[in-house]
Design a protein around this motif. Structure first.
Motif, PDB file in Angstrom:
ATOM      1  N   GLU A 216       0.830  -1.210   0.000  1.00 57.86           N
ATOM      2  CA  GLU A 216       0.000   0.000   0.000  1.00 57.86           C
ATOM      3  C   GLU A 216       0.865   1.261   0.000  1.00 57.86           C
ATOM      4  O   GLU A 216       0.556   2.243  -0.675  1.00 57.86           O
TER       5      GLU A 216
ATOM      6  N   GLY B 259      -4.675  -2.056  -5.719  1.00 60.20           N
ATOM      7  CA  GLY B 259      -5.176  -3.023  -6.683  1.00 60.20           C
ATOM      8  C   GLY B 259      -4.323  -3.062  -7.937  1.00 60.20           C
ATOM      9  O   GLY B 259      -4.491  -3.940  -8.786  1.00 60.20           O
TER      10      GLY B 259
ATOM     11  N   SER C  48     -10.341 -10.725   5.870  1.00 61.26           N
ATOM     12  CA  SER C  48     -11.182  -9.617   5.402  1.00 61.26           C
ATOM     13  C   SER C  48     -11.459  -9.696   3.905  1.00 61.26           C
ATOM     14  O   SER C  48     -12.121  -8.816   3.341  1.00 61.26           O
ATOM     15  N   GLY C  49     -10.934 -10.739   3.256  1.00 58.08           N
ATOM     16  CA  GLY C  49     -11.239 -10.939   1.840  1.00 58.08           C
ATOM     17  C   GLY C  49     -10.287 -10.285   0.867  1.00 58.08           C
ATOM     18  O   GLY C  49     -10.604 -10.129  -0.317  1.00 58.08           O
ATOM     19  N   VAL C  50      -9.094  -9.901   1.324  1.00 61.00           N
ATOM     20  CA  VAL C  50      -8.105  -9.311   0.421  1.00 61.00           C
ATOM     21  C   VAL C  50      -7.295 -10.447  -0.204  1.00 61.00           C
ATOM     22  O   VAL C  50      -6.692 -11.254   0.501  1.00 61.00           O
ATOM     23  N   ARG C  51      -7.306 -10.511  -1.512  1.00 63.52           N
ATOM     24  CA  ARG C  51      -6.623 -11.578  -2.253  1.00 63.52           C
ATOM     25  C   ARG C  51      -5.253 -11.094  -2.732  1.00 63.52           C
ATOM     26  O   ARG C  51      -5.115  -9.990  -3.241  1.00 63.52           O
TER      27      ARG C  51
ATOM     28  N   LEU D 120      -2.913  -6.555  -4.689  1.00 59.48           N
ATOM     29  CA  LEU D 120      -3.913  -6.926  -3.695  1.00 59.48           C
ATOM     30  C   LEU D 120      -5.266  -6.465  -4.184  1.00 59.48           C
ATOM     31  O   LEU D 120      -5.431  -5.303  -4.594  1.00 59.48           O
TER      32      LEU D 120
ATOM     33  N   ILE E 266      -5.182 -15.228   0.808  1.00 60.07           N
ATOM     34  CA  ILE E 266      -6.334 -14.370   1.051  1.00 60.07           C
ATOM     35  C   ILE E 266      -6.472 -14.160   2.557  1.00 60.07           C
ATOM     36  O   ILE E 266      -6.247 -15.072   3.355  1.00 60.07           O
ATOM     37  N   THR E 267      -6.801 -12.926   2.936  1.00 58.33           N
ATOM     38  CA  THR E 267      -6.944 -12.602   4.353  1.00 58.33           C
ATOM     39  C   THR E 267      -8.375 -12.851   4.808  1.00 58.33           C
ATOM     40  O   THR E 267      -9.279 -13.077   3.995  1.00 58.33           O
TER      41      THR E 267
ATOM     42  N   GLN F 174      -9.463  -6.474  -3.197  1.00 59.81           N
ATOM     43  CA  GLN F 174     -10.533  -6.773  -2.256  1.00 59.81           C
ATOM     44  C   GLN F 174     -11.640  -7.529  -2.979  1.00 59.81           C
ATOM     45  O   GLN F 174     -12.238  -7.040  -3.924  1.00 59.81           O
ATOM     46  N   GLU F 175     -11.858  -8.770  -2.540  1.00 54.32           N
ATOM     47  CA  GLU F 175     -12.875  -9.592  -3.204  1.00 54.32           C
ATOM     48  C   GLU F 175     -14.166  -9.571  -2.407  1.00 54.32           C
ATOM     49  O   GLU F 175     -14.173  -9.398  -1.181  1.00 54.32           O
ATOM     50  N   ASP F 176     -15.271  -9.747  -3.104  1.00 60.22           N
ATOM     51  CA  ASP F 176     -16.593  -9.722  -2.443  1.00 60.22           C
ATOM     52  C   ASP F 176     -16.815 -10.998  -1.639  1.00 60.22           C
ATOM     53  O   ASP F 176     -16.319 -12.051  -1.993  1.00 60.22           O
TER      54      ASP F 176
END
Length: 263
Positions: free
Chosen positions: A169, A180, A226-229, A259, A223-224, A261-263
């Motif tokens: 980041e 992203g 929290s849904g971060v791939r 990275l 993947i975390t 963020q996936e749904d």
């Protein structure tokens, strides 16, 4: 060709004789001390003569060993490449993956450097640490033991992924890119180790080793909660980028991370 193992084999029988002579000298010394305490001069004289013989034998054996050691031409051993050849053979026998040439090798996750010529003594470095040994099989055993210790060491994968995400980041912010976007792993490493001191303590090889342990876990682990791939990109030519090696010896070259963020 010079071979340290030939010297080693010559030293073994002499070493055994030295051990026996030294043990005899110790026994005689104890007897001498006891005789002195008891005031037994007759026995004391006898044991002193035996001790003198043992000491002379030990000294003779030391001279033989010194002659063998001094006849071993270490500079030529390194300069002619015999040490390197025997080290690489020892590594192959221990299933140590080796890449490189001309005295600089990667034995993941270590870098091994071999120096020496006719004018300078040979030296071996594993990463930045100079090795005292000039015995190839011992150096190979040291590398193998280090690899096994690292592989068995407890690794907090989630903590490393969090640090990777923070550096990713920051890299995006510094380059004006959106979260992203694809970022070079080399740039992320520089963010993680902003000072030269930090890069010495956590060098590129250690970074590659940590990446290898994450990469080996496979996409299900990237993947975390929290849904971060995490998406790792491999190099187009399959040869550039950061080389990672799995515990089973599978080689990959990865060079980017993004990275999402996936749904």
């Amino acid at each position: 060709m010079i071979d340290y193992e030939e010297l080693y084999n010559k030293m073994q029988p002499v070493g055994k004789e030295m051990k026996a002579a030294a043990a005899s000298a110790v026994r005689c010394q104890k007897a001498v001390s006891k005789d002195a305490d008891n005031g037994n001069l007759i026995s004391l004289k006898k044991n002193l003569e035996t001790l003198d013989e043992a000491a002379k034998q030990l000294q003779n054996l030391v001279e033989v060993l010194k002659e063998e050691v001094e006849s071993f031409d270490v500079r030529t051993y390194f300069a002619d490449g015999d040490f390197t050849k025997q080290l690489l053979e020892a590594c192959e026998n221990r299933d140590i993956d080796v890449r490189g040439e001309m005295g600089v090798y990667e034995m993941f996750p270590y870098k091994v450097r071999i120096t020496g010529d006719k004018e300078n003594d040979g030296e071996v470095y594993i990463d930045r640490k100079k090795q005292a040994s000039v015995r190839p099989v011992f150096v190979a055993d040291t590398i193998k033991a280090g690899q096994e210790k690292l592989n068995k060491a407890k690794f907090n994968a989630q903590a490393f992924m969090d640090e990777l995400a923070d550096a990713y980041e920051t890299t995006c912010l510094k380059t004006g890119a959106r979260i992203g976007s694809t970022q070079k792993l080399d740039k992320i490493y520089k963010i993680m180790t902003p000072m030269s001191r930090a890069r010495k303590e956590y060098d590129k090889q250690a970074y590659a080793f940590d990446l290898a342990r994450i990469y080996e876990k496979g996409t299900d682990a990237w993947i975390t909660k929290s849904g971060v791939r995490y998406y790792f990109g491999t190099s187009r030519d399959g040869k550039s980028g950061i080389r990672v090696l799995s515990s089973t010896g599978v080689e990959s070259f990865i060079n980017t991370l993004k990275l999402v963020q996936e749904d």
